[in-house]
Design a protein around this motif. Structure first.
Motif, mmCIF file in Angstrom:
data_model
loop_
_atom_site.group_PDB
_atom_site.id
_atom_site.type_symbol
_atom_site.label_atom_id
_atom_site.label_comp_id
_atom_site.label_asym_id
_atom_site.label_seq_id
_atom_site.Cartn_x
_atom_site.Cartn_y
_atom_site.Cartn_z
ATOM 1 N N CYS A 166 0.824 -1.211 0.000
ATOM 2 C CA CYS A 166 0.000 0.000 0.000
ATOM 3 C C CYS A 166 0.852 1.253 0.000
ATOM 4 O O CYS A 166 0.415 2.301 -0.419
ATOM 5 C CB CYS A 166 -0.935 -0.009 1.193
ATOM 6 N N LEU A 212 -5.406 5.953 -3.135
ATOM 7 C CA LEU A 212 -6.264 4.882 -2.629
ATOM 8 C C LEU A 212 -7.747 5.236 -2.753
ATOM 9 O O LEU A 212 -8.597 4.373 -2.926
ATOM 10 C CB LEU A 212 -5.938 4.573 -1.163
ATOM 11 N N ASN A 269 -10.445 4.905 -6.466
ATOM 12 C CA ASN A 269 -11.465 3.916 -6.794
ATOM 13 C C ASN A 269 -12.250 3.416 -5.591
ATOM 14 O O ASN A 269 -13.146 2.605 -5.736
ATOM 15 C CB ASN A 269 -10.825 2.735 -7.523
ATOM 16 N N ILE A 271 -9.031 -2.319 -1.791
ATOM 17 C CA ILE A 271 -7.836 -1.535 -2.100
ATOM 18 C C ILE A 271 -6.655 -2.462 -2.409
ATOM 19 O O ILE A 271 -5.507 -2.050 -2.399
ATOM 20 C CB ILE A 271 -7.462 -0.559 -0.964
ATOM 21 N N LEU A 272 -6.946 -3.707 -2.692
ATOM 22 C CA LEU A 272 -5.946 -4.707 -3.100
ATOM 23 C C LEU A 272 -4.750 -4.758 -2.153
ATOM 24 O O LEU A 272 -3.611 -4.665 -2.576
ATOM 25 C CB LEU A 272 -5.505 -4.426 -4.540
ATOM 26 N N TYR A 330 -4.106 -7.381 -0.397
ATOM 27 C CA TYR A 330 -3.709 -8.797 -0.455
ATOM 28 C C TYR A 330 -3.805 -9.518 0.892
ATOM 29 O O TYR A 330 -3.433 -10.670 0.992
ATOM 30 C CB TYR A 330 -2.261 -8.954 -0.973
ATOM 31 N N GLY A 334 -0.222 -3.967 -10.412
ATOM 32 C CA GLY A 334 -1.337 -3.640 -9.525
ATOM 33 C C GLY A 334 -1.071 -3.940 -8.068
ATOM 34 O O GLY A 334 -1.976 -3.907 -7.256
ATOM 35 N N GLN A 335 0.166 -4.266 -7.729
ATOM 36 C CA GLN A 335 0.467 -4.584 -6.334
ATOM 37 C C GLN A 335 0.459 -3.343 -5.459
ATOM 38 O O GLN A 335 -0.163 -3.308 -4.417
ATOM 39 C CB GLN A 335 1.846 -5.219 -6.261
ATOM 40 N N CYS A 336 1.211 -2.317 -5.850
ATOM 41 C CA CYS A 336 1.300 -1.166 -4.955
ATOM 42 C C CYS A 336 0.447 -0.011 -5.452
ATOM 43 O O CYS A 336 0.337 0.237 -6.650
ATOM 44 C CB CYS A 336 2.743 -0.774 -4.696
ATOM 45 N N SER A 337 -0.145 0.682 -4.511
ATOM 46 C CA SER A 337 -1.191 1.643 -4.857
ATOM 47 C C SER A 337 -0.751 2.796 -5.752
ATOM 48 O O SER A 337 -1.489 3.157 -6.666
ATOM 49 C CB SER A 337 -1.901 2.147 -3.611
ATOM 50 N N PRO A 338 0.430 3.418 -5.564
ATOM 51 C CA PRO A 338 0.738 4.556 -6.430
ATOM 52 C C PRO A 338 0.793 4.169 -7.908
ATOM 53 O O PRO A 338 0.281 4.881 -8.766
ATOM 54 C CB PRO A 338 2.121 5.023 -5.954
ATOM 55 N N ARG A 373 -0.516 1.326 -9.345
ATOM 56 C CA ARG A 373 -1.795 0.774 -9.812
ATOM 57 C C ARG A 373 -2.773 1.888 -10.170
ATOM 58 O O ARG A 373 -3.384 1.874 -11.239
ATOM 59 C CB ARG A 373 -2.392 -0.112 -8.718
ATOM 60 N N GLU A 374 -2.904 2.864 -9.279
ATOM 61 C CA GLU A 374 -3.882 3.922 -9.502
ATOM 62 C C GLU A 374 -3.300 5.048 -10.357
ATOM 63 O O GLU A 374 -3.989 5.625 -11.180
ATOM 64 C CB GLU A 374 -4.374 4.490 -8.167
#
Lengths: 334, 446
Positions: free
Chosen positions: A48, A102, A105, A159-160, A162, B356-360, B362-363
């Motif tokens: 994240c 984050l 979406n 928010i994936l 995992y 798509g693992q880490c948010s910055p 992926r988004e």
């Protein structure tokens, strides 16, 4: 042992400890937020990027700063390391960016989301985010996905992180049917061809989910969490340790969850029988009110007020009384 | 004419067969290394050569090898990264399809140096025909005693496998590659631990690019010192450059590092100038992930010196006025190129390929792509331009792997050097949205 300086506070921790866990030993408001890291889950963390910190000095041997911010949850400490978290402007500004990303979406449906009040993203956004977004494009949405009678999957809110994938992988070995499908912002948590999740410990994915993507079908829409009263209880369970929190509304047990520590991490996994089937007080041995952090919205409820009554206090464990004295529940309007 | 260390015999008929390759001096480096040198001496020779990773990062190969943990009784692995898929980069494909034995020879010599008894070539799944070529060549090497048990009677064993990937760009990132090779989803790993300590199957592993491994062959044949004589400064040896775009002679060129960029673009020995007599507008020098530079900055540094095809010269000026040699994917764009459309196109690629693992990442990659799509199609606003830079900055440096940077750098650099084109796309939205529309110098912006 390694000695590190975290936001100016020195702490000594065993070698191999991560920066985040070192910070947790100091505790308080300087601990970096973590959305994907979860101590009981091996391999979790680093995704994240909420816990990014600046390493101003790598170690006593090599005091050069690290070129990029590092994920504190997966980076081990080195003796002599100097870490900046709340003391670094860069870290705080990056965190604002992470919140914005984050929330691209993630719908702001907190008023109808069952996770409200217990949502890590809500807390993270409140502490580090800004009130507006610059995002104007179309957001991703999902059709309703059915993954069985006990757990509701709201993919739009995911928010994936995992966490649920690791949970399924590590505590339901052999029975795992769900994981991440697709990639990039098209990635989603899903079951293989709309399978159902039905192993004995599947309910734990609800507890580890930091947002409202995985919720309890036996509890959802029944009550806002801050109107319920958490009580520690246990039972002699053949499958798990049977230590849980019962969430009461009046005399009814609305929900059963595993016990969590101050960082929202499950202390012991519980089985589906304890979680979904045992909803009578007679099924349990009641221990007393569960500790709720005073900064939590759940403590806004006045359920702890009767504790002030001396006759009730007499029946409570000493540690609980001490806790209540040190952290009196916040009163609304005070 | 510059020296050709790798591609000297590339056009010889049948060079992809063991016999012809051997006739042209093939497998000498294996014989020399295994019979006359210790593994440490081979590593030392590579260190002396100053060879830098040819996959893009440019990290000294010899140094990378010396980082490899060497615990007793634990297997070590050499993995060749043949998952080439950056837009504009297509040199490894050519090397493998035309000279498969060169790569195999490099793999044997390198594996010997690293003490690896099992090595892998992880190849992009789409390159099925190259996989077949490599498999045939590996079978020939086994048949002739260069692979398998007791190579050349030395007691050294080596098994070499080719492994096709699923065709994801992210699997070219070394740790994602290892995950994929282990049979898992190709997600990059958190570092540390680095592959040199915990790589494939949690064992010490070296991951090298195809060209880096091939370069080990001439280094051992001629000696590291000889190799280091070619090139300029810390950029030693030769480099394959895959030149494409609006050039008269696009193609793959083996250059001695240090050739001036101007000479590379305009001389007949290399690209032969810009096609149709047009003007050069911009160049992406090292594959689509490196910052784009306008003509004046790619030909000369900010200090006015001639820009050379070396790691140092191309990165002179940092990202404000410089770029990177990267993987050598040289994309030239003439005056009819719309930079906004081009940036959107690059951005589309990185959005599609983010794991798509880490948010910055992926988004953020999706966000940038959507904003660029709007700008290109005439729905942009002035504040979108700064928004792009800001989002790129939010991604850069904050992700698990360098795909975040790869997505952010081209966008940030395009805005930095061609801001006027982005502004023109806002002020002349209708005109800019027409197919083939391009900003012309002197156009009124507001």
């Amino acid at each position: 042992m390694a000695k590190i300086t975290f936001d100016g506070v020195e702490v000594e921790v065993p070698d191999g400890t991560t920066i985040l866990n070192a910070a947790r030993q100091i505790g308080g408001g300087i601990v970096p937020p973590a959305m994907c890291y979860y101590t009981p889950l091996k391999g979790s963390g680093g995704k994240c990027r909420a816990c990014l910190v600046r390493v101003a000095a790598g170690s006593a041997k090599d005091p050069r700063p690290m070129p990029k911010l590092v994920a504190s949850c997966v980076t081990p400490v080195q003796d002599g390391m100097v870490v900046e978290n709340t003391t670094s402007e860069q870290v705080l500004s990056v965190r604002k960016g992470i919140v914005e990303m984050l929330l691209i979406n993630h719908p702001l449906d907190c008023p109808v989301c069952d996770q409200a009040g217990e949502c890590d993203l809500q807390n993270f956004a409140f502490e580090h985010g800004v009130s507006t977004t610059r995002y104007q494009e179309e957001r991703r949405t999902f059709e309703k996905i059915d993954i069985g009678p006990l757990i509701q999957l709201h993919m739009t809110r995911c928010i994936l992180c995992y966490r649920c994938v690791y949970t399924a992988d590590q505590i339901a070995k052999g029975d795992r049917v769900h994981g991440v499908l697709g990639r990039g912002d098209a990635a989603e948590i899903g079951t293989y061809i709309e399978n159902i999740i039905d192993n004995d410990f599947s309910g734990n994915v609800i507890d580890v989910c930091p947002v409202g993507a995985l919720t309890d079908k036996t509890f959802r829409f029944k009550q806002r969490v801050w109107f319920t009263k958490p009580v520690n209880a246990h039972r002699d369970c053949p499958k798990c340790a049977g230590n849980v929190v019962l969430w009461y509304k009046g005399k009814d047990v609305l929900r059963t969850t595993a016990r969590k520590d101050q960082y929202g991490e499950v202390k012991e996994w519980i089985c589906n029988e304890c979680r979904f089937e045992k909803k009578e007080t007679s099924d349990w041995v009641i221990e007393g009110p569960a500790h709720i952090d005073r900064s939590s919205v759940i403590s806004a409820n006045h359920y702890e007020l009767p504790v002030l009554n001396q006759s009730v206090v007499a029946d409570l464990p000493e540690s609980t009384v001490r806790d209540l004295q040190q952290n009196p529940p916040l009163k609304l309007g005070s | 004419m510059g020296r050709k260390l790798l591609t000297e015999h590339i056009n010889v008929e049948g060079i992809d067969t063991f016999e012809v390759y051997r006739k042209h001096g093939g497998y000498r480096s294996v014989e020399k290394a295994i019979k006359t040198m210790t593994p440490d001496e081979v590593v030392e020779e590579v260190k002396k050569s100053g060879l830098r990773g040819r996959g893009g990062a440019g990290f000294p190969t010899g140094m990378k090898w010396s980082f490899l943990a060497k615990p007793e009784g634990v297997p070590r692995y050499l993995v060749c990264n043949a998952d080439e898929s950056e837009p504009g980069t297509f040199k490894d494909r050519q090397l493998m399809s035309k000279l498969p034995h060169l790569l195999i020879e490099g793999m044997i010599t390198s594996s010997y140096a690293l003490g690896a008894n099992t090595s892998y070539i992880y190849i992009r799944g789409e390159l099925l025909y190259v996989l077949r070529i490599l498999e045939k060549a590996i079978a020939e090497a086994y048949a002739n005693g260069f692979l398998g048990k007791n190579i050349l009677g030395s007691g050294y064993d080596l098994d070499l496998h080719v492994h096709p990937g699923g065709g994801a760009y992210i699997c070219g990132e070394e740790t994602a590659l290892l995950e994929s090779l282990e049979g898992k989803r190709g997600n990059p790993r958190n570092k540390p631990p680095f592959p040199a300590v915990q790589g494939l199957y949690a064992r010490p592993t070296v991951v090298n690019n195809v060209e880096s491994i091939a370069a080990v062959v001439p280094i051992i044949n001629e000696g590291g010192d000889e190799y280091a004589k070619i090139g300029v400064g810390r950029s030693t040896g030769t480099k394959l450059i895959s030149a494409c775009g609006h050039l008269n002679k696009p193609g793959i060129y083996e250059i001695e590092l240090g050739v001036p960029v101007e000479e590379f673009i305009y001389s007949d020995e290399y690209c032969g100038g810009i096609w149709k007599g047009r003007q050069l507008k911009a160049v992406v020098a090292g594959g689509s992930s490196v910052p784009i530079l306008p003509t004046e900055l790619i030909l000369k540094t900010a200090a006015g010196e001639n820009r050379l095809m070396t790691y140092e010269s191309l990165s002179d000026g940092g990202f404000m006025t410089g770029t990177m040699l990267g993987s050598g994917g040289f994309i030239a764009m003439d005056e009819t190129t719309c930079i906004v459309r081009n940036t959107w196109n690059f951005s589309r690629f990185y959005h599609h390929e983010s794991c798509g693992q880490c948010s910055p990442c992926r988004e953020g990659t999706g966000w940038m792509e959507k904003v660029l799509h709007r700008l290109e199609h005439g729905h942009g606003h002035m504040e979108d331009i700064d928004l792009l830079v800001s989002v790129a900055k939010q991604i850069e440096g904050n992700t698990i792997c360098p795909l975040g940077e790869a997505a952010a750098w081209p966008v940030a650099a395009a805005v930095r050097h061609f801001r006027h084109e982005f502004e023109w796309h806002v002020t002349h939205a209708k005109e800019a949205a027409q197919p083939g529309a391009v900003y012309r110098p002197g156009a009124v912006l507001a």
